[in-house]
Every structure is written in structure tokens, then in C-alpha cells.
Motif scaffolding. Structure first.
Motif, mmCIF file in Angstrom:
data_model
loop_
_atom_site.group_PDB
_atom_site.id
_atom_site.type_symbol
_atom_site.label_atom_id
_atom_site.label_comp_id
_atom_site.label_asym_id
_atom_site.label_seq_id
_atom_site.Cartn_x
_atom_site.Cartn_y
_atom_site.Cartn_z
ATOM 1 N N LEU A 81 -2.861 -13.335 -1.423
ATOM 2 C CA LEU A 81 -1.438 -12.528 -1.013
ATOM 3 C C LEU A 81 -1.881 -11.084 -0.931
ATOM 4 C CD1 LEU A 81 1.511 -13.805 -2.957
ATOM 5 C CD2 LEU A 81 1.033 -14.222 -0.551
ATOM 6 N N HIS A 82 -2.543 -10.574 -1.569
ATOM 7 C CA HIS A 82 -2.961 -9.316 -1.285
ATOM 8 C C HIS A 82 -3.590 -8.973 -0.106
ATOM 9 C CE1 HIS A 82 -3.344 -4.938 -2.626
ATOM 10 N NE2 HIS A 82 -4.518 -5.189 -2.246
ATOM 11 N N ALA A 83 -4.634 -9.993 0.041
ATOM 12 C CA ALA A 83 -5.507 -9.753 1.275
ATOM 13 C C ALA A 83 -4.797 -9.871 2.383
ATOM 14 C CB ALA A 83 -6.745 -10.823 1.109
ATOM 15 N N LEU A 84 -3.662 -10.498 2.296
ATOM 16 C CA LEU A 84 -2.832 -10.855 3.529
ATOM 17 C C LEU A 84 -1.848 -9.541 3.885
ATOM 18 C CD1 LEU A 84 -1.903 -14.713 3.048
ATOM 19 C CD2 LEU A 84 -3.402 -13.694 5.214
ATOM 20 N N GLY A 85 -1.967 -8.580 2.892
ATOM 21 C CA GLY A 85 -1.218 -7.560 2.961
ATOM 22 C C GLY A 85 0.191 -7.340 2.447
ATOM 23 N N VAL A 86 0.398 -8.456 1.620
ATOM 24 C CA VAL A 86 1.643 -8.703 1.067
ATOM 25 C C VAL A 86 1.706 -7.612 -0.305
ATOM 26 C CG1 VAL A 86 3.091 -10.199 -0.363
ATOM 27 C CG2 VAL A 86 1.957 -11.065 1.599
ATOM 28 N N PRO A 87 2.617 -6.789 -0.402
ATOM 29 C CA PRO A 87 2.922 -5.797 -1.839
ATOM 30 C C PRO A 87 3.501 -6.677 -2.817
ATOM 31 C CG PRO A 87 4.750 -5.522 -0.076
ATOM 32 C CD PRO A 87 3.653 -6.463 0.446
ATOM 33 N N ARG A 88 2.828 -6.469 -3.970
ATOM 34 C CA ARG A 88 2.892 -7.008 -5.216
ATOM 35 C C ARG A 88 4.590 -6.853 -5.604
ATOM 36 N NH1 ARG A 88 4.616 -9.827 -8.395
ATOM 37 N NH2 ARG A 88 3.921 -10.568 -10.403
ATOM 38 N N GLY A 89 5.301 -5.807 -5.344
ATOM 39 C CA GLY A 89 6.576 -5.668 -5.759
ATOM 40 C C GLY A 89 6.982 -5.491 -7.293
ATOM 41 N N GLU A 90 7.736 -5.395 -7.869
ATOM 42 C CA GLU A 90 8.281 -5.111 -9.091
ATOM 43 C C GLU A 90 8.440 -6.445 -10.228
ATOM 44 O OE1 GLU A 90 11.312 -2.520 -9.336
ATOM 45 O OE2 GLU A 90 10.323 -0.742 -8.192
ATOM 46 N N SER A 91 8.656 -7.569 -9.513
ATOM 47 C CA SER A 91 9.488 -8.569 -10.384
ATOM 48 C C SER A 91 7.906 -9.335 -10.728
ATOM 49 C CB SER A 91 10.270 -9.581 -9.538
ATOM 50 O OG SER A 91 10.075 -10.746 -10.474
ATOM 51 N N PRO A 92 7.748 -9.811 -12.105
ATOM 52 C CA PRO A 92 6.551 -10.450 -12.673
ATOM 53 C C PRO A 92 6.749 -11.945 -12.293
ATOM 54 C CG PRO A 92 8.046 -9.934 -14.368
ATOM 55 C CD PRO A 92 8.788 -9.419 -13.178
ATOM 56 N N TYR A 93 7.889 -12.427 -11.803
ATOM 57 C CA TYR A 93 8.183 -13.749 -11.583
ATOM 58 C C TYR A 93 8.110 -14.208 -10.164
ATOM 59 C CZ TYR A 93 9.692 -13.127 -16.283
ATOM 60 O OH TYR A 93 9.806 -12.637 -17.490
ATOM 61 N N GLU A 94 8.334 -13.347 -9.158
ATOM 62 C CA GLU A 94 8.292 -13.638 -7.929
ATOM 63 C C GLU A 94 7.740 -12.465 -6.890
ATOM 64 O OE1 GLU A 94 12.472 -14.260 -7.914
ATOM 65 O OE2 GLU A 94 12.836 -12.474 -6.483
ATOM 66 N N VAL A 95 7.215 -12.998 -5.711
ATOM 67 C CA VAL A 95 7.084 -12.068 -4.626
ATOM 68 C C VAL A 95 7.538 -12.333 -3.506
ATOM 69 C CG1 VAL A 95 4.891 -11.306 -3.293
ATOM 70 C CG2 VAL A 95 4.676 -12.062 -5.820
ATOM 71 N N GLN A 96 8.429 -11.303 -2.739
ATOM 72 C CA GLN A 96 8.985 -11.518 -1.597
ATOM 73 C C GLN A 96 8.109 -11.339 -0.474
ATOM 74 O OE1 GLN A 96 12.881 -9.819 -1.449
ATOM 75 N NE2 GLN A 96 13.158 -9.776 0.608
ATOM 76 N N VAL A 97 7.884 -12.150 0.506
ATOM 77 C CA VAL A 97 7.140 -12.210 1.712
ATOM 78 C C VAL A 97 7.969 -12.459 3.107
ATOM 79 C CG1 VAL A 97 5.183 -13.016 0.326
ATOM 80 C CG2 VAL A 97 6.687 -14.528 1.294
ATOM 81 N N GLU A 98 7.487 -11.774 3.937
ATOM 82 C CA GLU A 98 7.799 -12.179 5.417
ATOM 83 C C GLU A 98 7.179 -13.568 5.890
ATOM 84 O OE1 GLU A 98 7.592 -10.366 9.861
ATOM 85 O OE2 GLU A 98 6.640 -9.370 8.514
ATOM 86 N N LEU A 99 7.976 -14.411 6.444
ATOM 87 C CA LEU A 99 7.299 -15.569 6.651
ATOM 88 C C LEU A 99 6.575 -15.582 7.871
ATOM 89 C CD1 LEU A 99 10.029 -18.365 5.472
ATOM 90 C CD2 LEU A 99 8.229 -17.142 4.197
ATOM 91 N N THR A 100 5.212 -15.457 7.864
ATOM 92 C CA THR A 100 4.535 -15.504 9.118
ATOM 93 C C THR A 100 3.356 -16.521 9.108
ATOM 94 O OG1 THR A 100 2.471 -14.268 7.846
ATOM 95 C CG2 THR A 100 4.224 -12.936 8.894
#
Length: 221
Positions: A81-100
Motif C-alpha cells: 500500500l505504501h509503495a502505491l502512495g497510500v498514507p498510513r493514517g491514524e487508525s490501527p484497524y483500517e486504511v482509507q484509500v482512493e479507489l484507483t
């Protein structure tokens, strides 16, 4: 707690399941509320994801059962995910993403992970926090649903039941009803009768009188 009973009939596609749900309402209901906005199921397969990005702009990857990402051995998934430029965010249970389209390379997902689309918009159905939607919106959704999982319910007063509380019909598209929730099951469509919370004294007689082949009682709404 209401009880849901599956109507055990062949329902080969979403359109036939929707048609059967409405037939049950017409046959058994004294009155029917407008349908509630559909509940969106998790995106599990690559086919579902390819369909989801046609309609949804954002979503979030989440772990099953509330486990934290490091505790489930998902470091490799997070690295991808990180390699795709997705920021980790603050939640330890989920990661919000733009659907690309680029995210499609993450499939198949680890068994501990699913993607939940955010309730933004399914043209022409606007998935908002409104209490109800239009029947025409349900028609449009079913025409577009493809492999995605949705469930819809109609509250209704059913003929012959003393109380209408939590009575009605539940429609599950590409999903099955389990313990108080619908779980994705691609290609499986179901319709359920809900008999409410205050009709236990007459429920067996009433269910038999419907003449329907019904499944076992499941905890419902």
C-alpha cells in the motif's frame, strides 16, 4: 430481536430476487414503508473491485475481527500500500484509500483483509444517511449491481401478525444472512421474511400458513 426466515426458492439473479421480494410484500403486507438505503457489502474479489471503481471514489481496507495491522502479520500488505502512495493514517484497524485502478494489483487480498466502499454515490442512487430511498433507485441499483454485495430491507405490517414492529422483507444480493448481518457470497441471492419481535406466540402457525418453504430462524434486525 427479530427473526428472519429465508424463502427457499431458486433465485438465479438479482432481478429475480428483487421481483420475489416485491411479490412477498404484495402478498403478505398490509402496508409497506419505502425501502431503506442499501447496505454495501465488502469487496473481496478482484472482479468485485473492478466493478466497484466504476461507482465509488473512496473506501477503506480493514482487518477482520478488529485486529491491528501489525498483529495480523500484514506488514507486507502495508508495504505494498505504501509503495502505491497510500498514507498510513491514524487508525490501527483500517486504511482509507482512493479507489484507483492501481490498487487492483493488491488482489487477491490477504484472508484477514477486506475493502469497504464508502457510501458516496451509486448513480443515480445517492447513498446517503437518509432513512429511505425510492423504489426507482433500487431498480437502478439492481440493474448495475453486478458482482457487488448489497442488502435492502422494507419494513412492513404483515397480514395476521399482531405486531408490526421490525416486520418486513429483506433482500440480499450476492450475499447471505448470517448472525445479524449479511456476508458476501458472490452469485447467491436471497429473500427473507422478518416476523418482528412481538409475534412469538403465533409465529409457528403464521409461518406454516404462508405455504412457503422457509429456512431456519436467523437473528435479524
Amino acid at each position: 430481536m427479530s427473526l428472519l426466515y429465508e424463502v427457499l426458492e431458486p433465485l438465479p439473479d438479482a432481478e429475480s430476487a428483487l421481483r420475489r421480494a416485491r411479490e412477498l410484500l404484495e402478498e403478505f403486507a398490509d402496508w409497506v414503508d419505502d425501502p431503506e438505503p442499501p447496505e454495501i457489502g465488502s469487496v473481496i474479489t478482484a472482479e468485485q473491485y473492478a466493478h466497484a471503481i466504476r461507482f465509488f471514489r473512496e473506501g477503506y481496507f480493514q482487518t477482520h475481527d478488529g485486529f491491528r495491522f501489525p498483529e495480523t502479520g500484514l506488514e507486507d500488505f502495508w508495504t505494498r500500500l505504501h509503495a502505491l502512495g497510500v498514507p498510513r493514517g491514524e487508525s490501527p484497524y483500517e486504511v482509507q484509500v482512493e479507489l484507483t485502478p492501481e490498487l487492483a494489483g493488491l488482489w487477491p487480498l490477504p484472508a484477514e483483509i477486506c475493502l469497504q466502499p464508502l457510501r458516496e454515490a451509486w448513480p443515480p442512487l445517492v447513498l446517503s444517511d437518509l432513512d429511505t430511498c425510492r423504489e426507482a433507485d433500487i431498480d437502478a441499483l439492481v440493474a448495475d449491481v453486478g458482482p457487488l454485495s448489497f442488502d435492502v430491507n422494507w419494513y412492513a405490517a404483515l397480514h395476521g401478525l399482531p405486531s408490526s414492529k421490525l416486520c418486513g422483507v429483506q433482500l440480499c444480493l450476492n450475499s447471505v444472512w448470517t448472525s445479524q448481518s449479511a456476508e458476501p457470497a458472490q452469485g447467491t441471492h436471497g429473500v427473507y421474511l422478518s416476523i418482528g419481535t412481538k409475534n412469538r406466540d403465533v409465529q409457528e402457525e403464521w409461518l406454516a400458513a404462508t405455504g412457503l418453504a422457509l429456512g431456519e430462524a436467523l437473528l435479524g434486525w
